[in-house]
Enzyme design. Sequence first.
Site, short mmCIF file in Angstrom:
data_model
loop_
_atom_site.label_atom_id
_atom_site.label_comp_id
_atom_site.label_asym_id
_atom_site.label_seq_id
_atom_site.Cartn_x
_atom_site.Cartn_y
_atom_site.Cartn_z
N SER A 220 -29.78 38.48 19.27
CA SER A 220 -30.30 38.04 17.98
C SER A 220 -29.84 36.61 17.71
CB SER A 220 -29.80 38.96 16.86
OG SER A 220 -30.25 40.28 17.06
N GLY A 222 -30.65 34.94 14.80
CA GLY A 222 -30.83 34.70 13.38
C GLY A 222 -32.24 34.21 13.07
N ALA A 223 -32.33 33.12 12.31
CA ALA A 223 -33.62 32.58 11.92
C ALA A 223 -34.41 32.04 13.11
CB ALA A 223 -33.42 31.47 10.90
N GLY A 225 -35.02 33.66 15.92
CA GLY A 225 -35.69 34.70 16.68
C GLY A 225 -34.75 35.53 17.55
N GLY A 251 -29.81 43.25 12.23
CA GLY A 251 -29.62 43.40 13.67
C GLY A 251 -29.67 44.84 14.11
N ASP A 252 -29.17 45.73 13.27
CA ASP A 252 -29.20 47.16 13.59
C ASP A 252 -30.64 47.68 13.56
OD1 ASP A 252 -26.39 46.94 13.51
OD2 ASP A 252 -26.42 47.30 11.35
#
Length: 315
Positions: A220, A222-223, A225, A251-252
């Site tokens: 992951s 974040g913003a 992708g 994320g989960d």
Amino acid sequence: MILTVTPNPSLDRTYEVPSLDRGEVIRATGERMDPGGKGVNVSRAVAAAGQRTVAVLPLGGAPGALVASLLDAQGIEVAPVPVAGATRSNIALAEADGVLTKINAPGPELTAAEQELLLETVRKQSRDADWIACCGSLPRGLAPSWYAELVARAHAAGVRIALDTSGPALIEALRERPDVVKPNAEELAEAVSRPLATVGDAVKAAEELRELGAGAVLASLGADGQLLVDASGAWYGSARVDVVRSNVGAGDSSLAGFLIAGGHGPDALASAVAHGAAAVQLPGSVMPTPADLDPAAVTVTADVPVDLVLTEPVA
């Protein structure tokens, strides 16, 4: 069926606030109370998608009883491991601009007998599992090698395993070759002991985790992708997000979406991105239902933008 393992679950209270002003009285505009912990959130996301999940977790005291009750109310099967210490309680403060401040308690210390009972409960519950998702930090009392032992036992039973943890626990577990690991950018940088400035840096770091034993790396960013790097190559996924309300559990939710879609390949990455994008647009740690997903907003490509500078480079 997706079995989740959360060694250090929590009772989570999330407050929505206009802004966080230190030393001032802050009036919340909204509040939620949810069962917490990364594996618990994966189970919640799987259940929200209408799929079967069983959550294995140590529970103790009044907070533990409340966690079990809240999970049951969401249609999640709970396989509790009784422990002497009380389950921890966490607080999250979600500001209107999307900034999140979390206060996480340490949680109880598990005895040797409680640790073994946790492993044995996973073994019993894994008989019908398509995937085991082991997620989160280890509570006091568990050595960094505990996840490695769990991965080894899962593989001995013929069950695929996804691991979402960090630090020494992640490095120790890689030697047992987990099928999927899901670090965020910060955890990925920590694992390879160097900063990440671009998507290309993240790809190289993911490849190194594969060399250390990971079957696939779902990262992951974040913003910026998500990445999927496995034996067949690398894919990059991103999605349009209109409004960010809270990234708690995003994320989960992504990991749940990945496993629901089979746990391999670009289609599973697209599902992960769709679930993560939907989650950040919901309050607190609310998990998205199929109605919240927007597959049309998701783009997945093998043409990874390696020169893309990360919005939040990791030092």
